[in-house]
Design a protein around this motif. Structure first.
Motif, PDB file in Angstrom:
ATOM      1  N   VAL A   1       0.837  -1.200   0.000  1.00  0.00           N
ATOM      2  CA  VAL A   1       0.000   0.000   0.000  1.00  0.00           C
ATOM      3  C   VAL A   1       0.872   1.252   0.000  1.00  0.00           C
ATOM      4  O   VAL A   1       2.023   1.234   0.449  1.00  0.00           O
ATOM      5  CB  VAL A   1      -0.937   0.031   1.230  1.00  0.00           C
ATOM      6  CG1 VAL A   1      -1.930  -1.120   1.179  1.00  0.00           C
ATOM      7  CG2 VAL A   1      -0.133  -0.015   2.535  1.00  0.00           C
ATOM      8  N   ASP A   2       0.306   2.335  -0.500  1.00  0.00           N
ATOM      9  CA  ASP A   2       0.935   3.649  -0.411  1.00  0.00           C
ATOM     10  C   ASP A   2       0.331   4.373   0.791  1.00  0.00           C
ATOM     11  O   ASP A   2      -0.904   4.452   0.912  1.00  0.00           O
ATOM     12  CB  ASP A   2       0.682   4.459  -1.680  1.00  0.00           C
ATOM     13  CG  ASP A   2       1.403   3.876  -2.880  1.00  0.00           C
ATOM     14  OD1 ASP A   2       2.527   3.386  -2.710  1.00  0.00           O
ATOM     15  OD2 ASP A   2       0.818   3.898  -3.990  1.00  0.00           O
ATOM     16  N   VAL A   3       1.199   4.882   1.660  1.00  0.00           N
ATOM     17  CA  VAL A   3       0.705   5.578   2.839  1.00  0.00           C
ATOM     18  C   VAL A   3       1.235   7.006   2.840  1.00  0.00           C
ATOM     19  O   VAL A   3       2.255   7.319   2.220  1.00  0.00           O
ATOM     20  CB  VAL A   3       1.137   4.866   4.143  1.00  0.00           C
ATOM     21  CG1 VAL A   3       0.605   3.442   4.170  1.00  0.00           C
ATOM     22  CG2 VAL A   3       2.653   4.892   4.320  1.00  0.00           C
ATOM     23  N   GLN A   4       0.512   7.851   3.556  1.00  0.00           N
ATOM     24  CA  GLN A   4       0.913   9.246   3.690  1.00  0.00           C
ATOM     25  C   GLN A   4       1.409   9.532   5.104  1.00  0.00           C
ATOM     26  O   GLN A   4       1.027   8.857   6.065  1.00  0.00           O
ATOM     27  CB  GLN A   4      -0.275  10.168   3.383  1.00  0.00           C
ATOM     28  CG  GLN A   4      -0.717  10.185   1.927  1.00  0.00           C
ATOM     29  CD  GLN A   4      -1.858  11.150   1.713  1.00  0.00           C
ATOM     30  OE1 GLN A   4      -2.980  10.921   2.161  1.00  0.00           O
ATOM     31  NE2 GLN A   4      -1.564  12.260   1.026  1.00  0.00           N
ATOM     32  N   TYR A   5       2.283  10.522   5.189  1.00  0.00           N
ATOM     33  CA  TYR A   5       2.743  11.054   6.474  1.00  0.00           C
ATOM     34  C   TYR A   5       3.331   9.958   7.367  1.00  0.00           C
ATOM     35  O   TYR A   5       2.846   9.674   8.467  1.00  0.00           O
ATOM     36  CB  TYR A   5       1.602  11.793   7.184  1.00  0.00           C
ATOM     37  CG  TYR A   5       0.918  12.793   6.293  1.00  0.00           C
ATOM     38  CD1 TYR A   5       1.640  13.847   5.714  1.00  0.00           C
ATOM     39  CD2 TYR A   5      -0.434  12.671   5.968  1.00  0.00           C
ATOM     40  CE1 TYR A   5       1.028  14.765   4.876  1.00  0.00           C
ATOM     41  CE2 TYR A   5      -1.058  13.585   5.131  1.00  0.00           C
ATOM     42  CZ  TYR A   5      -0.322  14.627   4.577  1.00  0.00           C
ATOM     43  OH  TYR A   5      -0.925  15.527   3.735  1.00  0.00           O
ATOM     44  N   ALA A   6       4.399   9.357   6.878  1.00  0.00           N
ATOM     45  CA  ALA A   6       5.026   8.234   7.572  1.00  0.00           C
ATOM     46  C   ALA A   6       6.226   8.700   8.396  1.00  0.00           C
ATOM     47  O   ALA A   6       7.143   9.354   7.871  1.00  0.00           O
ATOM     48  CB  ALA A   6       5.462   7.179   6.561  1.00  0.00           C
ATOM     49  N   LEU A   7       6.238   8.360   9.679  1.00  0.00           N
ATOM     50  CA  LEU A   7       7.322   8.704  10.593  1.00  0.00           C
ATOM     51  C   LEU A   7       7.953   7.394  11.072  1.00  0.00           C
ATOM     52  O   LEU A   7       7.330   6.630  11.815  1.00  0.00           O
ATOM     53  CB  LEU A   7       6.808   9.499  11.800  1.00  0.00           C
ATOM     54  CG  LEU A   7       6.414  10.973  11.599  1.00  0.00           C
ATOM     55  CD1 LEU A   7       5.198  11.113  10.692  1.00  0.00           C
ATOM     56  CD2 LEU A   7       6.120  11.620  12.947  1.00  0.00           C
ATOM     57  N   ARG A   8       9.179   7.108  10.630  1.00  0.00           N
ATOM     58  CA  ARG A   8       9.835   5.847  10.985  1.00  0.00           C
ATOM     59  C   ARG A   8      10.370   5.910  12.415  1.00  0.00           C
ATOM     60  O   ARG A   8      10.982   6.899  12.831  1.00  0.00           O
ATOM     61  CB  ARG A   8      10.998   5.551  10.042  1.00  0.00           C
ATOM     62  CG  ARG A   8      11.743   4.254  10.369  1.00  0.00           C
ATOM     63  CD  ARG A   8      12.969   4.059   9.491  1.00  0.00           C
ATOM     64  NE  ARG A   8      12.634   3.594   8.154  1.00  0.00           N
ATOM     65  CZ  ARG A   8      12.479   2.316   7.819  1.00  0.00           C
ATOM     66  NH1 ARG A   8      12.615   1.357   8.741  1.00  0.00           N
ATOM     67  NH2 ARG A   8      12.196   1.984   6.570  1.00  0.00           N
TER      68      ARG A   8
ATOM     69  N   LEU B   1       4.729   5.531  12.358  1.00  0.00           N
ATOM     70  CA  LEU B   1       3.454   6.183  12.613  1.00  0.00           C
ATOM     71  C   LEU B   1       3.018   6.740  11.261  1.00  0.00           C
ATOM     72  O   LEU B   1       3.799   7.420  10.585  1.00  0.00           O
ATOM     73  CB  LEU B   1       3.590   7.317  13.624  1.00  0.00           C
ATOM     74  CG  LEU B   1       4.028   6.952  15.050  1.00  0.00           C
ATOM     75  CD1 LEU B   1       5.547   6.968  15.175  1.00  0.00           C
ATOM     76  CD2 LEU B   1       3.413   7.941  16.054  1.00  0.00           C
ATOM     77  N   HIS B   2       1.781   6.482  10.848  1.00  0.00           N
ATOM     78  CA  HIS B   2       1.357   6.938   9.518  1.00  0.00           C
ATOM     79  C   HIS B   2      -0.158   6.988   9.412  1.00  0.00           C
ATOM     80  O   HIS B   2      -0.891   6.472  10.274  1.00  0.00           O
ATOM     81  CB  HIS B   2       1.926   6.029   8.419  1.00  0.00           C
ATOM     82  CG  HIS B   2       1.448   4.617   8.474  1.00  0.00           C
ATOM     83  ND1 HIS B   2       0.210   4.226   8.002  1.00  0.00           N
ATOM     84  CD2 HIS B   2       2.046   3.479   8.910  1.00  0.00           C
ATOM     85  CE1 HIS B   2       0.058   2.918   8.148  1.00  0.00           C
ATOM     86  NE2 HIS B   2       1.165   2.441   8.705  1.00  0.00           N
ATOM     87  N   ALA B   3      -0.604   7.606   8.338  1.00  0.00           N
ATOM     88  CA  ALA B   3      -2.036   7.672   8.063  1.00  0.00           C
ATOM     89  C   ALA B   3      -2.540   6.299   7.653  1.00  0.00           C
ATOM     90  O   ALA B   3      -1.950   5.634   6.806  1.00  0.00           O
ATOM     91  CB  ALA B   3      -2.308   8.692   6.963  1.00  0.00           C
TER      92      ALA B   3
ATOM     93  N   MET C   1      -3.349   5.989  12.208  1.00  0.00           N
ATOM     94  CA  MET C   1      -4.276   7.035  12.642  1.00  0.00           C
ATOM     95  C   MET C   1      -4.948   7.639  11.422  1.00  0.00           C
ATOM     96  O   MET C   1      -4.589   7.320  10.285  1.00  0.00           O
ATOM     97  CB  MET C   1      -3.541   8.109  13.454  1.00  0.00           C
ATOM     98  CG  MET C   1      -2.462   8.870  12.688  1.00  0.00           C
ATOM     99  SD  MET C   1      -1.313   9.784  13.744  1.00  0.00           S
ATOM    100  CE  MET C   1      -0.204   8.466  14.245  1.00  0.00           C
ATOM    101  N   SER C   2      -5.908   8.511  11.638  1.00  0.00           N
ATOM    102  CA  SER C   2      -6.589   9.145  10.510  1.00  0.00           C
ATOM    103  C   SER C   2      -5.612  10.012   9.728  1.00  0.00           C
ATOM    104  O   SER C   2      -4.562  10.429  10.238  1.00  0.00           O
ATOM    105  CB  SER C   2      -7.751  10.007  11.011  1.00  0.00           C
ATOM    106  OG  SER C   2      -7.254  11.146  11.697  1.00  0.00           O
ATOM    107  N   THR C   3      -5.966  10.294   8.485  1.00  0.00           N
ATOM    108  CA  THR C   3      -5.103  11.132   7.652  1.00  0.00           C
ATOM    109  C   THR C   3      -4.939  12.517   8.263  1.00  0.00           C
ATOM    110  O   THR C   3      -3.830  13.086   8.263  1.00  0.00           O
ATOM    111  CB  THR C   3      -5.692  11.249   6.240  1.00  0.00           C
ATOM    112  OG1 THR C   3      -5.795   9.934   5.666  1.00  0.00           O
ATOM    113  CG2 THR C   3      -4.812  12.111   5.352  1.00  0.00           C
ATOM    114  N   GLU C   4      -6.018  13.069   8.818  1.00  0.00           N
ATOM    115  CA  GLU C   4      -5.945  14.390   9.441  1.00  0.00           C
ATOM    116  C   GLU C   4      -4.973  14.387  10.622  1.00  0.00           C
ATOM    117  O   GLU C   4      -4.124  15.288  10.752  1.00  0.00           O
ATOM    118  CB  GLU C   4      -7.333  14.820   9.918  1.00  0.00           C
ATOM    119  CG  GLU C   4      -7.342  16.181  10.587  1.00  0.00           C
ATOM    120  CD  GLU C   4      -8.726  16.557  11.125  1.00  0.00           C
ATOM    121  OE1 GLU C   4      -8.843  17.656  11.701  1.00  0.00           O
ATOM    122  OE2 GLU C   4      -9.672  15.754  10.974  1.00  0.00           O
ATOM    123  N   ASN C   5      -5.094  13.384  11.487  1.00  0.00           N
ATOM    124  CA  ASN C   5      -4.202  13.312  12.644  1.00  0.00           C
ATOM    125  C   ASN C   5      -2.759  13.012  12.234  1.00  0.00           C
ATOM    126  O   ASN C   5      -1.799  13.531  12.821  1.00  0.00           O
ATOM    127  CB  ASN C   5      -4.692  12.252  13.620  1.00  0.00           C
ATOM    128  CG  ASN C   5      -5.893  12.725  14.423  1.00  0.00           C
ATOM    129  OD1 ASN C   5      -6.057  13.917  14.694  1.00  0.00           O
ATOM    130  ND2 ASN C   5      -6.766  11.783  14.801  1.00  0.00           N
TER     131      ASN C   5
END
Length: 410
Positions: free
Chosen positions: A322-329, A337-339, A359-363
């Motif tokens: 999958v492609d995820v947004q806002y990923a913090l390794r 941590l990611h959307a 978590m949600s995309t907004e968070n």
């Protein structure tokens, strides 16, 4: 024929004696004026007083020495006198620091030499019984055939979080018996407040530094990598670097795995509580999120996550791509941590992920916008603990345990 009397003969003898005595005076004076200079050492000269023993200056390394080790001291010694002036200067005019002993007979360098550099030595000594001696010589340090470059994280000029370790990775192994001297020449200073800290070897090519406690927020850190004159292994020399970076706000978050919450604080004040989902149970525990103190390693606005990178193939029911947004390794093994918009219904209620903090995309966007490399995320509530070396994993030992990895404390 007229003969002179006794008085006449005496007068003549007296006159001749006086003339001979007068003639002898210039001869003595001429002998004294010919006391020549006596030189010692290369290019030395001296001007001692009559019957003086000239001072003798000796320099180590000897004149015209080549391939001198940069960690070798330069010494200037004198016998039968005292040193009045010593300067050792590189070809570009940079002086080499040094000091004279209380007796004034030995000067010793206090700084290391620079590799591949020519130096000139100038010394003057006063003789114990008068006169002076001057010495001039040269030496040239070796040019390393091989060097070990120290890569440093964080990079110069970066702002990082309070949990960020300093990581020095060499591109050539460091010998066991050279680790202590390497540590001694990796100097960390923080301002405005000093910190206590220690290096700890993670391998033969990587050493990491952490303070006894988190870095003070809003401080400046300087790393002096002073390894240009350090032989890190036989025939391999280090390099010199200076790195400056800053510590930003104290962003410390806590993830309660059992309660499915992420609590975020900045400089001690609560900013936000976010509902999350963590690693699902079952499957032999391979998806259980690890407990422990983790540090954000990178921030990626978008990332493709393919389970094949963790050994889960396409024929496995747990396969994902999958492609995820806002990923913090936060780990090397792949925890982020990611959307996770597909699991919003479970966030705050159940753990359904493959180990990441969803978590949600907004968070997730809020977390991404308010975080930086080096921020701390503490995970609690799991019986699976984070492994040594799995990420910037420096806070899961006591400070005393961490110090055991130092060659200076072992």
């Amino acid at each position: 024929m007229k003969h002179s009397g006794p008085s006449t003969v005496l007068r003549r003898r007296t006159l001749v004696g006086a003339l001979l005595a007068a003639a002898a005076v210039p001869a003595v004076a001429a002998c004294q004026s010919k006391s020549g200079a006596v030189g010692t050492g290369a290019g030395a000269s001296a001007s001692p007083s009559p019957s003086a023993t000239p001072a003798t200056i000796t320099v180590t390394p000897a004149d015209a020495a080549v391939d001198v080790r940069p960690d070798a001291p330069v010494t200037v010694t004198v016998t039968d006198g005292t040193l009045t002036d010593v300067t050792v200067t590189a070809a570009d005019g940079t002086p080499l620091a040094g000091a004279l002993d209380p007796a004034g007979t030995t000067w010793t360098s206090s700084a290391t030499l620079t590799t591949g550099t020519a130096y000139s030595v100038h010394a003057v000594a006063a003789g114990a019984s008068g006169g002076s001696t001057t010495h001039q010589s040269t030496l040239t340090t070796l040019t390393p055939a091989e060097t070990a470059f120290p890569a440093v994280a964080p990079l110069a000029g970066k702002e990082v979080g309070v949990g960020m370790p300093i990581i020095v990775t060499f591109d050539s192994p460091v010998a066991d018996d050279r680790r202590a001297v390497v540590e001694q020449n990796l100097k960390v200073t923080a301002s405005p407040n000093a910190v206590e800290g220690s290096w700890s070897w993670q391998s033969d090519s990587k050493v990491e530094f952490r303070p006894a406690q988190y870095w003070p927020a809003h401080s400046a850190v300087h790393l002096d990598v002073d390894l240009g004159a350090v032989e890190v292994s036989p025939g391999v020399w280090g390099k010199t670097r200076d790195i400056d970076f800053t510590i930003g706000s104290a962003m410390v978050s806590t993830v309660d795995i059992a309660a499915h919450t992420l609590t975020v604080t900045r400089d001690g004040e609560l900013l936000k509580t976010i509902p999350v989902t963590l690693g699902q149970s079952g499957s032999g525990g391979q998806f259980t999120t690890r407990s422990g103190t983790k540090v954000i390693m990178s921030l990626e606005a978008a990332r493709q996550m393919n389970s094949e990178t963790t050994g889960i193939g396409q024929d496995d029911p747990n396969y994902y791509n999958v492609d995820v947004q806002y990923a913090l390794r936060v780990t090397n093994s792949g925890e982020f941590l990611h959307a996770a918009p597909w699991s919003v219904a479970s966030q705050g209620k159940a753990n359904v992920s493959h180990g990441c903090t969803g978590m949600s995309t907004e968070n997730a966007k809020w977390m991404f916008d308010n975080s930086k490399v080096g921020d701390v995320v503490v995970y609690t509530g799991s019986d699976r603990t984070i492994e040594p070396g799995n990420g910037f994993n420096v806070w899961n030992e006591t400070y005393e345990q961490w110090q055991q990895g130092s060659a200076l404390h072992a």
